[in-house]
Write a protein that holds these residues in place. Structure first.
Motif, mmCIF file in Angstrom:
data_model
loop_
_atom_site.group_PDB
_atom_site.id
_atom_site.type_symbol
_atom_site.label_atom_id
_atom_site.label_comp_id
_atom_site.label_asym_id
_atom_site.label_seq_id
_atom_site.Cartn_x
_atom_site.Cartn_y
_atom_site.Cartn_z
ATOM 1 N N GLU A 92 -64.712 17.864 69.598
ATOM 2 C CA GLU A 92 -63.855 18.077 68.421
ATOM 3 C C GLU A 92 -64.675 18.620 67.251
ATOM 4 O OE1 GLU A 92 -60.659 17.888 68.044
ATOM 5 O OE2 GLU A 92 -59.985 16.905 69.874
ATOM 6 N N GLY A 123 -59.779 8.070 65.911
ATOM 7 C CA GLY A 123 -60.677 9.206 66.036
ATOM 8 C C GLY A 123 -60.402 10.366 65.096
ATOM 9 N N VAL A 131 -61.599 3.151 68.331
ATOM 10 C CA VAL A 131 -61.668 4.415 69.062
ATOM 11 C C VAL A 131 -61.855 4.124 70.540
ATOM 12 C CG1 VAL A 131 -63.061 6.483 69.438
ATOM 13 C CG2 VAL A 131 -62.606 5.722 67.118
ATOM 14 N N TYR A 170 -62.552 8.934 72.883
ATOM 15 C CA TYR A 170 -62.330 10.009 71.910
ATOM 16 C C TYR A 170 -63.453 11.045 71.992
ATOM 17 C CZ TYR A 170 -61.207 12.550 67.678
ATOM 18 O OH TYR A 170 -60.880 13.559 66.805
#
Length: 317
Positions: free
Chosen positions: A95, A36, A87, A90
């Motif tokens: 983010e 990720g 991933v 994630y």
């Protein structure tokens, strides 16, 4: 708006104006095996490239949308897992939101691509359609009465994992015999490499050298009448048609829109093979009124669709 198309092979980002013109683009190979944080870093590089081309600063961005392989938790902005990305759980949405300082909407990558085609491309003017995108994997989007069918889990539409042959080859999702295990670029690459180890297969040897199959190389091999490549394309088109024909019987769309890098490279002959295979399965359309058409937005479908989702998120407040 920023639209990001996260694929198993490449990441694309676009700065999209209110009239849906793409003002700047960025593109990188996906670090699919690196996890990720590496994907987020590459995504931000794509966004910065697109912003620079558009002459827009990060501070001018209002919101962003991401189209990502699933299954996803779209409300939390989390990629739960993916057959083509290393991933798991994630939080790509939060983010990216933290990095850009703007709200971010996460949706399934082929769902946003299908929505882009529905709103701005080959699906315009229809209310009921199935879209299928053939690339590293196979994904789709189902739209009925002008609305995306997401199902009770918000993850419905994973057409690539409809089983088209019980006990068939293993798919990246863990099941056997999925449409993706027969008809995706990954499936064709695996079979071409296998063939190259037994007989003369120029394309299979090229994949072994390069480490991956490019859609353009596949199309060139077909034009060059590479017998193994031609056979594998025909096989993939047949199984894609088997799966789509079954879905048509269930949902009865007005149109089936087929896109993705493989479709774009192989063009109308490939589309015709898929449609012919599908029609052998279809019993609900005796007058053949349901159309099979090629997607028109190309690589921009995911970027535009993701930006549309972001714009709707902002409009809903």
């Amino acid at each position: 708006m920023i639209g990001v198309d996260l694929g198993g092979t490449k990441i694309m980002a676009g700065v999209v104006a209110p009239d849906n013109r793409i003002l700047g683009r960025g593109k990188r190979n996906t670090p699919a095996k690196e996890g990720g944080p590496a994907i987020l870093k590459t995504m931000l590089e794509c966004i910065d490239e697109a912003l620079a081309e558009a002459g827009v600063a990060r501070g001018d961005v209002v919101a962003a949308g991401i189209g990502s392989p699933g299954p996803l938790d779209v409300d939390a902005g989390v990629i739960l897992f993916s057959a083509n990305l290393s991933v798991k759980n994630y939080p790509i949405g939060p983010e990216l939101s933290a990095a850009l300082g703007v709200p971010v909407r996460l949706q399934n990558d082929v769902r946003v691509g299908g929505y882009g085609e529905f709103m701005l491309g080959a699906g315009r003017g229809y209310t009921d359609l199935i879209t299928a995108f053939v690339g590293t994997g196979i994904g789709g989007c189902l739209i009925l009465n002008g609305r995306i069918v997401a199902g009770s889990t918000n993850n419905a539409g994973e057409i690539g994992h409809v089983v088209v042959k019980a006990g068939g080859p293993r798919c990246g999702c863990g099941s056997k015999g999925c449409m993706e295990a027969f008809a995706s670029k990954t499936a064709m690459a695996n079979r071409l490499v296998k063939a190259a180890k037994k007989r003369d297969c120029p394309l299979g040897e090229k994949i072994l050298r390069k480490g991956r199959l490019k859609s353009g190389d596949l199309a060139q091999a077909v034009r060059d009448k590479d017998e193994v490549a031609v056979r594998e394309v025909e096989r993939a088109a047949f199984y894609l048609g088997v799966g789509l024909g079954g879905l048509v019987n269930v949902f009865g769309p007005q149109v089936v829109v087929i896109g993705g890098g493989v479709t774009q490279a192989l063009g109308q002959p490939y589309l015709d093979m898929v449609a012919d295979s599908a029609r052998q399965q279809i019993i609900t359309d005796p007058d053949k009124t349901i159309k099979f058409v090629q997607a028109t937005l190309g690589d921009d479908a995911g970027v535009l669709g993701a930006s549309l989702f972001a714009r709707e998120m902002m409009a809903q407040g």
